[in-house]
Design an enzyme around this catalytic site. Structure first.
Site, PDB file in Angstrom:
ATOM      1  N   CYS A 152     -39.614  89.604  41.293  1.00  0.00           N
ATOM      2  CA  CYS A 152     -37.632  89.050  39.906  1.00  0.00           C
ATOM      3  C   CYS A 152     -37.156  88.686  41.769  1.00  0.00           C
ATOM      4  CB  CYS A 152     -37.488  91.324  40.926  1.00  0.00           C
ATOM      5  SG  CYS A 152     -35.765  91.290  39.990  1.00  0.00           S
TER       6      CYS A 152
ATOM      7  N   HIS B 143     -41.709  94.180  37.587  1.00  0.00           N
ATOM      8  CA  HIS B 143     -42.024  94.802  38.464  1.00  0.00           C
ATOM      9  C   HIS B 143     -42.489  95.595  38.248  1.00  0.00           C
ATOM     10  CE1 HIS B 143     -37.924  94.340  41.037  1.00  0.00           C
ATOM     11  NE2 HIS B 143     -37.151  94.295  39.342  1.00  0.00           N
TER      12      HIS B 143
ATOM     13  N   GLU C 231     -44.784  96.837  39.925  1.00  0.00           N
ATOM     14  CA  GLU C 231     -45.009  98.038  41.252  1.00  0.00           C
ATOM     15  C   GLU C 231     -44.326  99.122  40.868  1.00  0.00           C
ATOM     16  OE1 GLU C 231     -43.088  95.632  42.084  1.00  0.00           O
ATOM     17  OE2 GLU C 231     -40.720  96.726  41.920  1.00  0.00           O
TER      18      GLU C 231
HETATM   19  N1  GLN Z   1     -30.712  90.809  40.443  1.00  0.00           N
HETATM   20  C1  GLN Z   1     -31.384  90.188  41.468  1.00  0.00           C
HETATM   21  C2  GLN Z   1     -31.203  88.736  42.732  1.00  0.00           C
HETATM   22  O1  GLN Z   1     -30.789  88.113  42.171  1.00  0.00           O
HETATM   23  C3  GLN Z   1     -33.141  90.828  41.335  1.00  0.00           C
HETATM   24  C4  GLN Z   1     -33.340  91.687  41.044  1.00  0.00           C
HETATM   25  C5  GLN Z   1     -34.166  92.706  41.392  1.00  0.00           C
HETATM   26  O2  GLN Z   1     -35.346  92.339  42.197  1.00  0.00           O
HETATM   27  N2  GLN Z   1     -34.867  93.631  40.571  1.00  0.00           N
HETATM   28  O3  GLN Z   1     -31.068  88.661  44.199  1.00  0.00           O
END
Ligand code: GLN
Length: 205
Positions: free
Chosen positions: A78, A171, A173
């Protein structure tokens, strides 16, 4: 093996638990001198802008940038994917480690309230589908042909590999399924050999 989790901000504990569940040593990484002792590193989800600021403040940014370019295995989830990407479409001035040749759109799957789960087909993990959780996740909107696409959701890659780098927009995890962590550790970290410090070849971030 010693696998680090960048422990500056974000969902750190969950990744540490996954690594331990797989029988490896999990290291909470905050300082640059810890990096050299690792076989691989996971960069968790969180807020990428905050993570960049703190990584620079703690002195982790530049050494990690160099190491990535010298074959150090890293898995970004992410926000971790945003940090690795070579380009960020909707925040062109946001810094990144530029180690993964993809272009992402931050928060491309919507806001927190739009978080969702899907069952993904990930052929390298076998037939069983993978329950993937997306939270304000980045969309990979463009990718170089050298990027190996390991899973696709609605025409966009959501799990990709590029040599020593693995990245997912979701994610893993947050579920009990350890297969992606296992893939990273066995197939990427385990087969990487000792990464080499080849000097400052990395382009500037
Ligand atoms: N929206 C976040 C970003 O761009 C990432 C979100 C997440 O890691 N769950 O930093």
């Amino acid at each position: 093996m010693k696998i680090g989790v960048l422990g500056i901000q974000g969902d750190i504990q969950e990744h540490l638990k996954m690594i331990e569940k797989l029988g490896h040593e999990a290291i909470w990484v905050k300082r640059p001198e810890q990096l050299n002792k690792l076989s691989g590193l996971i960069m968790p989800g969180g807020e990428s802008t905050t993570m960049i600021k703190l990584m620079k403040r703690f002195g982790v940014w530049e050494p990690l940038h160099q190491m990535l370019w010298n074959g150090f295995p890293v898995y970004g989830t992410c926000a971790g994917l945003v940090l690795l990407a070579s380009e960020i479409e909707n925040y062109p001035n946001q810094d990144s480690l530029k180690a993964l040749p993809v272009k992402v759109e931050r928060n491309g799957y919507g806001r927190q309230v739009d978080s969702f789960e899907v069952e993904l087909n990930i052929p390298v993990l076998g037939d069983q589908l993978f329950n993937a959780v997306f939270i304000r996740a980045p969309i990979i909107v463009k990718w170089d042909k050298s990027v190996e696409v390991l899973s696709i959701y609605k025409k966009a890659p959501v799990l990709v590999r590029h040599d020593n780098i693995l990245a997912s927009s979701f994610h893993p995890e947050l579920t009990e399924d350890t297969r992606i962590h296992e893939y990273f550790i066995n197939e990427i970290v385990g087969k990487a050999g000792r990464w080499q410090n080849l000097g400052s070849k990395a382009p500037k971030t």
